[in-house]
Write an enzyme that holds these catalytic residues in place. Structure first.
Site, PDB file in Angstrom:
ATOM      1  CB  SER A   1       1.664  42.593 -46.871  1.00 31.08           C
ATOM      2  OG  SER A   1       0.667  42.946 -45.945  1.00 31.08           O
TER       3      SER A   1
ATOM      4  CG  ASP B   1       0.663  46.072 -42.887  1.00 30.14           C
ATOM      5  OD1 ASP B   1       0.253  47.231 -43.092  1.00 30.14           O
ATOM      6  OD2 ASP B   1       0.329  45.105 -43.598  1.00 30.14           O
TER       7      ASP B   1
ATOM      8  CG  ASP C   1       1.269  46.985 -47.403  1.00 29.34           C
ATOM      9  OD1 ASP C   1       1.277  46.464 -46.268  1.00 29.34           O
ATOM     10  OD2 ASP C   1       0.468  46.643 -48.291  1.00 29.34           O
TER      11      ASP C   1
ATOM     12  CG  ASP D   1      -2.413  46.501 -46.470  1.00 23.89           C
ATOM     13  OD1 ASP D   1      -1.710  46.169 -45.479  1.00 23.89           O
ATOM     14  OD2 ASP D   1      -2.522  45.784 -47.482  1.00 23.89           O
TER      15      ASP D   1
END
Length: 573
Positions: free
Chosen positions: A148, A308, A310, A312
């Protein structure tokens, strides 16, 4: 694990962990450093509802091809036990982090070796694309290789169930039980990734799946066709993917929806797991947004977006024309709570206006997310469901609604850590959806001469001012892990005051409260509608505190919050 056991583990790895030259070299380099050996081997990398997350390196307490393969074998065993042979399929995606592609291929090889079909994206893709693929391709599970928004030295392994949600407590417990049965070198089945592509056990996910995902996001607009046609989509937008996965899906979605005045931060445009210009690639942090702000000043942009790695989570900053928060003309960063409240109000007001609000409408948020969200929801006739920290619990509630035939009741879900979702097409937070809706909301209000800061001030005047902040304290290594446990024990002994506010009630979620799963979380309810939540992070060596302060003004709230932080800091020294 005592020192002798740790050294036996180390020697075993020196003998058998020979497939990755980086691991081999690190084991050699730490040979005379007892502290580093101990930190790398004193425990197995923790597996829970967040899957795995840790520093990349050699050892049982590190992210490497061996710990990833072992986790994949445990997941494979779980899938084999719970699904018939024809339904054993696992979707795989990965982000831009160091070794993410390697870990994705290693995992795919393990699944294929166990007779499980694998569907993997041919290039890096956001976490919500993984959730979408799991459901669209009728997979029994999915994995996302990502850490993340953590610094570059971390990577991770998120596990998803057949419902497209991150696994919750029961499944995590069962998978962990399978993992713990395994010898990391002798019990893991492996196969070559390229051979899997050739023999049909591994497939690349087709382009139409990704396209269908983008089309689902484009359907999330709550505007009428007339209102959408009337807004000015030529607003100047600066966007940064923070060297992650967001570039293609975010820019594609915005461009296809008519937003063409988009400037991408060049230094953070392409995938790069070293994150050279943003060591903490987290849109919650001012430092991660700073380059975007510089770009916005140069091109006179109205809005800054950053997702960010990834993709999400999405953070935003807006030009403060009137000097409401910053000097006039400077850029103000909005918190996750503030952006979530703005989106909730925008979506609800438009759906009421256009007659598209469902029966028994529902908003879902986490217990650490701003309570003002509940008041906004009530104003529009929505029922609020509060869940534990983690968007997986929001996804789980959407699944419960779906099981009752009430999936359409879900209107919006958000969490304070910059996660938003407006539809049920995925079951995790989606920064592509968030970016699209933020841009549309911004353009809609700007066309009317209203800034997002104007709208936010209006919400505070309507519902009362509320300040929510997050603070975290790091505790690395063996000693740090024990220290965190001791601090939580000391809090459970009870407090009478935190800062200037009296403690009215302490809610301990360790035994489960309000039908929620057991969780190591404490929430102190303070006088005057204030609260403090303390919890260990599920994925990082940190203790987190969430402070909520209601007050007559921002100044008074900030002063009270400062006093609360100063007192709490004494416990973390």
């Amino acid at each position: 694990m005592d020192r002798d056991q740790i050294m036996r583990q180390y020697q075993l790895w020196v003998e058998k962990a020979t497939d990755d030259i980086d691991v081999v070299n690190e084991l050699k380099n730490i040979a005379t450093d007892q502290d580093k050996i101990e930190d790398a081997f004193y425990r197995d990398l923790a597996f829970g509802t967040g899957g795995l997350r840790g520093v990349i390196g050699a050892g049982t307490n590190r992210m490497n091809i061996h710990t990833v393969a072992k986790a994949s074998q445990g997941l494979a065993n779980y899938v084999i036990q719970h699904f018939t042979e024809k339904n054993r399929r696992i979707a795989v995606s990965y982000d831009s982090r160091i070794k993410s592609d390697v870990f994705a291929k290693v995992s795919s090889g393990v699944f294929a070796a166990n007779g499980i079909e694998v569907y993997i994206y041919s290039e890096l893709m956001p976490t919500p694309c993984l959730s979408y693929a799991v459901r669209t391709l009728s997979c029994s599970a999915g994995i996302m290789i990502t850490a993340s928004h953590n610094p570059a030295k971390y990577n991770g392994y998120k596990v998803y169930g057949a419902d497209g949600c991150q696994i919750t407590t029961e499944a995590a417990t069962d998978i962990l039980a399978e993992i713990e049965k395994l010898d990391i070198f002798d019990d893991v089945k492996t196969s070559d990734f390229e051979a899997g592509l050739e023999n049909g056990f591994i497939h690349y996910i087709k382009e139409e799946v990704y396209t269908a995902f983008v089309e689902e996001i484009k359907k999330q607009s709550p505007l009428s066709k007339e209102d959408e046609a009337a807004i000015d989509k030529n607003v100047a937008i600066v966007y940064s993917p923070l060297n992650g996965t967001g570039l293609k899906p975010v820019t594609r979605t915005l461009t296809e929806c008519g937003y063409t005045n988009i400037t991408v931060v060049a230094e953070q445009e392409q995938p790069d797991g070293n994150f050279p210009t943003c060591p903490f690639p987290n849109p919650e942090m001012k430092e991660a947004m700073s380059l975007g702000v510089e770009y916005a000043k140069k091109c006179n942009a109205d809005l800054i977006l950053a997702t960010d790695p990834d993709c999400d989570r999405v953070g935003i900053a807006v030009k403060d024309e009137k000097g409401i928060r910053e000097s006039a003309g400077e850029y103000a960063l909005l918190s996750g709570n503030e952006t979530g409240m703005l989106l909730l109000d925008y979506i609800c007001s438009q759906r009421i206006k256009n007659g598209t609000m469902p029966e028994d409408p529902v908003m879902i948020k986490t217990i650490v997310t701003i309570d003002m969200g509940t008041r906004i929801a009530e104003h529009y006739g929505l029922r609020t469901i509060d869940v534990l920290t983690g968007f997986k619990f929001i996804g789980e509630q959407i699944g419960f609604l779906e099981a009752k035939g009430k999936e359409e009741s879900y209107v919006f879900g958000f969490e304070e850590s910059y996660g938003y979702l407006s539809g049920s097409y995925v079951r995790d937070k989606d920064a592509v959806d968030g970016a699209f809706l933020i841009c549309e909301m911004f353009a809609y209000y700007k066309t009317q001469g209203i800034s997002l800061l104007d709208k936010l001030e209006e919400l505070y005047k309507t519902y009362g001012y509320c300040l929510n902040t997050l603070h975290f304290y790091e505790f690395e290594g063996v000693a740090g892990f024990g220290k965190m446990q001791e601090i939580m024990k000391s809090f459970r002994k009870g407090l009478t005051h935190i800062g200037p506010k009296k403690v009215i009630q302490c809610l301990d979620y360790a035994e489960g409260l309000d039908g929620l799963p057991k969780s190591d979380v404490l929430k102190f309810m303070l006088e005057d509608n204030c609260s403090v939540v303390v919890r260990p992070s599920g994925t990082e060596p940190k203790l987190k505190t969430y402070i909520s302060v209601s007050a007559e003004s921002m100044e008074k709230a900030e002063e009270t919050e400062k006093q609360i932080v100063e007192e709490l800091a004494q416990y973390f020294k």
